[in-house]
Design an enzyme around this catalytic site. Structure first.
Site, PDB file in Angstrom:
ATOM      1  N   TYR A 166      43.287 -44.757 -12.432  1.00 19.70           N
ATOM      2  CA  TYR A 166      44.632 -44.386 -12.884  1.00 19.70           C
ATOM      3  C   TYR A 166      44.576 -43.130 -13.762  1.00 19.70           C
ATOM      4  CZ  TYR A 166      49.265 -45.110 -15.089  1.00 19.70           C
ATOM      5  OH  TYR A 166      50.547 -44.970 -15.555  1.00 19.70           O
ATOM      6  N   ARG A 207      51.852 -56.155 -18.366  1.00 26.23           N
ATOM      7  CA  ARG A 207      51.901 -55.267 -19.534  1.00 26.23           C
ATOM      8  C   ARG A 207      52.309 -56.073 -20.761  1.00 26.23           C
ATOM      9  NH1 ARG A 207      54.738 -49.985 -16.965  1.00 26.23           N
ATOM     10  NH2 ARG A 207      55.513 -51.482 -15.456  1.00 26.23           N
ATOM     11  N   VAL A 209      54.461 -56.021 -23.342  1.00 23.83           N
ATOM     12  CA  VAL A 209      55.786 -56.484 -23.776  1.00 23.83           C
ATOM     13  C   VAL A 209      56.271 -57.611 -22.872  1.00 23.83           C
ATOM     14  CG1 VAL A 209      58.211 -55.835 -24.085  1.00 23.83           C
ATOM     15  CG2 VAL A 209      56.409 -54.270 -24.844  1.00 23.83           C
ATOM     16  N   ASN A 211      54.464 -59.559 -20.950  1.00 23.04           N
ATOM     17  CA  ASN A 211      53.609 -60.746 -21.151  1.00 23.04           C
ATOM     18  C   ASN A 211      54.055 -61.546 -22.369  1.00 23.04           C
ATOM     19  OD1 ASN A 211      51.934 -60.346 -18.996  1.00 23.04           O
ATOM     20  ND2 ASN A 211      50.052 -60.146 -20.182  1.00 23.04           N
ATOM     21  N   PHE A 212      54.195 -60.854 -23.514  1.00 22.80           N
ATOM     22  CA  PHE A 212      54.506 -61.571 -24.756  1.00 22.80           C
ATOM     23  C   PHE A 212      55.888 -62.237 -24.696  1.00 22.80           C
ATOM     24  CE2 PHE A 212      51.506 -59.079 -27.875  1.00 22.80           C
ATOM     25  CZ  PHE A 212      50.407 -59.544 -27.159  1.00 22.80           C
ATOM     26  N   GLY A 228      43.746 -57.428 -31.802  1.00 23.62           N
ATOM     27  CA  GLY A 228      45.174 -57.107 -31.914  1.00 23.62           C
ATOM     28  C   GLY A 228      45.457 -55.950 -32.858  1.00 23.62           C
ATOM     29  N   GLN A 230      44.609 -52.861 -32.217  1.00 30.19           N
ATOM     30  CA  GLN A 230      44.924 -51.639 -31.453  1.00 30.19           C
ATOM     31  C   GLN A 230      46.433 -51.412 -31.494  1.00 30.19           C
ATOM     32  OE1 GLN A 230      44.154 -54.597 -30.171  1.00 30.19           O
ATOM     33  NE2 GLN A 230      44.622 -54.824 -27.999  1.00 30.19           N
TER      34      GLN A 230
HETATM   35  P1  NAD Z   1      56.193 -49.959 -11.653  1.00 35.68           P
HETATM   36  O1  NAD Z   1      54.897 -50.529 -11.204  1.00 35.68           O
HETATM   37  O2  NAD Z   1      57.283 -50.878 -12.018  1.00 35.68           O
HETATM   38  O3  NAD Z   1      56.771 -48.946 -10.567  1.00 35.68           O
HETATM   39  C1  NAD Z   1      55.982 -48.208  -9.686  1.00 35.68           C
HETATM   40  C2  NAD Z   1      56.651 -48.197  -8.325  1.00 35.68           C
HETATM   41  O4  NAD Z   1      55.885 -47.411  -7.415  1.00 35.68           O
HETATM   42  C3  NAD Z   1      56.769 -49.590  -7.720  1.00 35.68           C
HETATM   43  O5  NAD Z   1      58.061 -49.800  -7.205  1.00 35.68           O
HETATM   44  C4  NAD Z   1      55.720 -49.586  -6.605  1.00 35.68           C
HETATM   45  O6  NAD Z   1      56.026 -50.486  -5.560  1.00 35.68           O
HETATM   46  C5  NAD Z   1      55.756 -48.130  -6.192  1.00 35.68           C
HETATM   47  N1  NAD Z   1      54.521 -47.660  -5.541  1.00 35.68           N
HETATM   48  C6  NAD Z   1      53.240 -47.859  -5.938  1.00 35.68           C
HETATM   49  N2  NAD Z   1      52.397 -47.248  -5.102  1.00 35.68           N
HETATM   50  C7  NAD Z   1      53.155 -46.637  -4.153  1.00 35.68           C
HETATM   51  C8  NAD Z   1      52.855 -45.861  -3.004  1.00 35.68           C
HETATM   52  N3  NAD Z   1      51.596 -45.576  -2.657  1.00 35.68           N
HETATM   53  N4  NAD Z   1      53.883 -45.405  -2.249  1.00 35.68           N
HETATM   54  C9  NAD Z   1      55.156 -45.703  -2.571  1.00 35.68           C
HETATM   55  N5  NAD Z   1      55.501 -46.440  -3.635  1.00 35.68           N
HETATM   56  C10 NAD Z   1      54.511 -46.912  -4.418  1.00 35.68           C
HETATM   57  O7  NAD Z   1      55.835 -48.986 -12.869  1.00 35.68           O
HETATM   58  P2  NAD Z   1      56.801 -48.144 -13.841  1.00 35.68           P
HETATM   59  O8  NAD Z   1      56.588 -48.633 -15.207  1.00 35.68           O
HETATM   60  O9  NAD Z   1      58.181 -48.103 -13.305  1.00 35.68           O
HETATM   61  O10 NAD Z   1      56.120 -46.714 -13.737  1.00 35.68           O
HETATM   62  C11 NAD Z   1      56.681 -45.663 -12.977  1.00 35.68           C
HETATM   63  C12 NAD Z   1      55.841 -44.412 -13.149  1.00 35.68           C
HETATM   64  O11 NAD Z   1      55.797 -44.042 -14.531  1.00 35.68           O
HETATM   65  C13 NAD Z   1      54.386 -44.579 -12.700  1.00 35.68           C
HETATM   66  O12 NAD Z   1      53.973 -43.406 -12.053  1.00 35.68           O
HETATM   67  C14 NAD Z   1      53.638 -44.759 -13.988  1.00 35.68           C
HETATM   68  O13 NAD Z   1      52.317 -44.287 -13.884  1.00 35.68           O
HETATM   69  C15 NAD Z   1      54.466 -43.926 -14.953  1.00 35.68           C
HETATM   70  N6  NAD Z   1      54.304 -44.393 -16.344  1.00 35.68           N
HETATM   71  C16 NAD Z   1      54.948 -45.515 -16.756  1.00 35.68           C
HETATM   72  C17 NAD Z   1      54.754 -45.958 -18.058  1.00 35.68           C
HETATM   73  C18 NAD Z   1      55.462 -47.178 -18.591  1.00 35.68           C
HETATM   74  O14 NAD Z   1      55.202 -47.552 -19.741  1.00 35.68           O
HETATM   75  N7  NAD Z   1      56.354 -47.813 -17.881  1.00 35.68           N
HETATM   76  C19 NAD Z   1      53.915 -45.261 -18.928  1.00 35.68           C
HETATM   77  C20 NAD Z   1      53.255 -44.145 -18.448  1.00 35.68           C
HETATM   78  C21 NAD Z   1      53.480 -43.706 -17.147  1.00 35.68           C
HETATM   79  N1  UDP Z   2      47.593 -56.584 -24.343  1.00 33.03           N
HETATM   80  C1  UDP Z   2      47.436 -57.787 -24.994  1.00 33.03           C
HETATM   81  N2  UDP Z   2      47.858 -58.929 -24.376  1.00 33.03           N
HETATM   82  C2  UDP Z   2      48.441 -58.926 -23.153  1.00 33.03           C
HETATM   83  C3  UDP Z   2      48.613 -57.686 -22.490  1.00 33.03           C
HETATM   84  C4  UDP Z   2      48.160 -56.539 -23.115  1.00 33.03           C
HETATM   85  O1  UDP Z   2      46.916 -57.847 -26.113  1.00 33.03           O
HETATM   86  O2  UDP Z   2      48.803 -60.021 -22.670  1.00 33.03           O
HETATM   87  C5  UDP Z   2      47.155 -55.351 -25.014  1.00 33.03           C
HETATM   88  C6  UDP Z   2      46.240 -54.454 -24.190  1.00 33.03           C
HETATM   89  O3  UDP Z   2      44.885 -54.835 -24.325  1.00 33.03           O
HETATM   90  C7  UDP Z   2      46.529 -53.097 -24.814  1.00 33.03           C
HETATM   91  C8  UDP Z   2      48.002 -53.194 -25.221  1.00 33.03           C
HETATM   92  O4  UDP Z   2      48.304 -54.582 -25.270  1.00 33.03           O
HETATM   93  O5  UDP Z   2      45.749 -52.909 -25.965  1.00 33.03           O
HETATM   94  C9  UDP Z   2      48.941 -52.505 -24.259  1.00 33.03           C
HETATM   95  O6  UDP Z   2      48.649 -52.976 -22.958  1.00 33.03           O
HETATM   96  P1  UDP Z   2      49.498 -52.572 -21.686  1.00 33.03           P
HETATM   97  O7  UDP Z   2      48.779 -53.117 -20.508  1.00 33.03           O
HETATM   98  O8  UDP Z   2      50.907 -52.951 -21.885  1.00 33.03           O
HETATM   99  O9  UDP Z   2      49.468 -50.975 -21.682  1.00 33.03           O
HETATM  100  P2  UDP Z   2      48.342 -49.860 -21.848  1.00 33.03           P
HETATM  101  O10 UDP Z   2      47.054 -50.488 -22.247  1.00 33.03           O
HETATM  102  O11 UDP Z   2      48.270 -49.215 -20.521  1.00 33.03           O
HETATM  103  O12 UDP Z   2      48.882 -49.007 -22.912  1.00 33.03           O
END
Ligand code: NAD
Ligand code: UDP
Length: 332
Positions: A166, A207, A209, A211-212, A228, A230
């Site tokens: 990723y 993720r 939020v 999950n909790f 916890g 981090q």
């Molecule tokens: P999400 O998993 O809910 O949405 C991703 C979408 O992309 C899903 O609908 C999935 O089915 C689709 N998808 C995955 N692979 C695909 C492919 N090969 N072809 C077509 N569709 C595909 O995640 P999200 O939180 O909505 O994230 C959206 C974007 O924002 C992602 O690119 C993610 O990396 C980026 N992003 C999100 C966060 C966040 O906190 N939500 C943070 C950083 C970056």
């Molecule tokens: N995390 C946690 N319990 C969970 C899921 C995630 O403690 O049930 C922690 C995880 O290890 C990380 C933080 O929460 O430190 C954020 O995790 P998330 O997967 O939401 O996002 P990212 O790590 O990509 O920022």
């Protein structure tokens, strides 16, 4: 083709009645996901025509079902790793699973989605002259050595770990965006998104939020990974969507990368305690092993977004969390 005729008639009527204010044709890849579905709804409400592309890996039809009878909304089941030939004005490239458990499920596909997906969408932008925004991530900073993170920081990323598919995939996508910009003068925008949360996150998304909140509502143990201590900074989804639209509408000279996120920083333990208190749950906090390469801290410096986009989140974690809890209460 009566169905098609009806759709064309509906669009023509909307145009006649002046209901279509903006009528750009906008492609949202990952449009059925968490962020994509909110963005689809907002841009559709603003009068645009939306092509919502998704392979439904983590996204779902439930997220967009309420948009489907709108004649300006079209769903395309497609994988971004495969080239696409359509005519569009703007592309928001969001397709990619965002949760560690999902992007680690098939890491090769994750890298392909990031890299081949970027190449295909940039190729589409090049052919059509469309403006294109990349959903990049704070993960490009890896486990950061500077705090808060500024855009000029190059990051500390493990290239061979379990998060690398990723992190490095998204870094390579940024490289491709900049190369298409320099080589082909494309109209690009790069958003570095920090943790965003809200309604329509998948209940089993993994993720923190979701999950909790789900664990608290079900009375299950709250799984804190590691001690916890981090930290993460959490932005409410509506404000993130607003930032995307501002970025897309910004001057052509402004390409980013730009940090988008809420600078309010919390430890994961604080988030767990806050969630418990807000839900009024009797769940216990338990510790589970910290996943490999889990970043220790994250907080965006959003000076650039403030200056260039006039954007600054105002929704506090309590307010956003309360809306998210209400949402999960309604779907669980
Ligand atoms: P999400 O998993 O809910 O949405 C991703 C979408 O992309 C899903 O609908 C999935 O089915 C689709 N998808 C995955 N692979 C695909 C492919 N090969 N072809 C077509 N569709 C595909 O995640 P999200 O939180 O909505 O994230 C959206 C974007 O924002 C992602 O690119 C993610 O990396 C980026 N992003 C999100 C966060 C966040 O906190 N939500 C943070 C950083 C970056
Ligand atoms: N995390 C946690 N319990 C969970 C899921 C995630 O403690 O049930 C922690 C995880 O290890 C990380 C933080 O929460 O430190 C954020 O995790 P998330 O997967 O939401 O996002 P990212 O790590 O990509 O920022």
């Amino acid at each position: 083709m009566p169905a098609l005729d009806a759709r064309i008639a509906a669009i023509t009527n909307q145009q006649k009645n002046g209901k279509i204010m903006n009528n750009k044709r906008i492609l949202i890849t990952g449009g059925a996901g968490f962020l994509g579905s909110h963005l689809s709804e907002r841009l559709l409400n603003e009068g645009n025509e939306i092509i919502c592309l998704d392979n439904f890996f983590t996204g779902s039809k439930e997220n967009i079902i309420h948009l489907m009878d709108n004649p300006r909304f079209e769903v395309l089941r497609h994988d971004v790793t495969i080239p696409l030939y359509i005519e569009i004005d703007e592309i928001y490239n969001l397709a990619c699973p965002a949760s560690p458990i999902h992007y680690q499920h098939d890491p090769v596909q994750t890298t392909k989605t990031c890299v081949h997906g970027a190449i295909n969408m940039l190729g589409l932008a090049k052919r059509t002259g469309a403006k294109i925004m990349q959903a990049s991530t704070s993960e490009v900073y890896g486990d950061p050595e500077i705090h808060p993170q500024v855009e000029s920081y190059w990051g500390k990323v493990n290239p061979i770990g379990i998060r690398s598919c990723y992190d490095e995939g998204k870094r390579c996508a940024e490289t491709l965006f900049l190369d298409y910009y320099r080589q082909h003068n494309l109209d690009i925008k790069i958003a570095r998104i920090f943790n965003t949360y809200g309604p329509k996150m998948h209940a089993n998304d993994g993720r923190v939020v979701s999950n909790f909140v789900v664990q608290a509502l079900k009375g299950e143990d709250i799984t804190i990974y590691g001690d916890g201590e981090q930290s993460r900074s959490f932005c409410y989804v509506d404000e993130m969507v607003d930032a995307f639209i501002r970025l897309m509408g910004s001057d052509r000279e402004f390409i980013g990368p730009v940090n988008l996120g809420n600078p309010g920083e919390f430890t994961i333990r604080e988030l767990a305690e806050k969630t418990l208190a807000m839900v009024g749950s009797k769940s216990s906090l338990i510790n589970e092993p910290l996943p490999e390469d889990d970043p220790k801290q994250r907080q965006p410096d959003i000076s650039l977004a403030k200056e260039k986009l006039g954007w600054e989140p105002v929704i506090k974690l309590d307010e956003g969390l309360s809306k998210t809890i209400e949402y999960f209460k309604s779907v669980l």
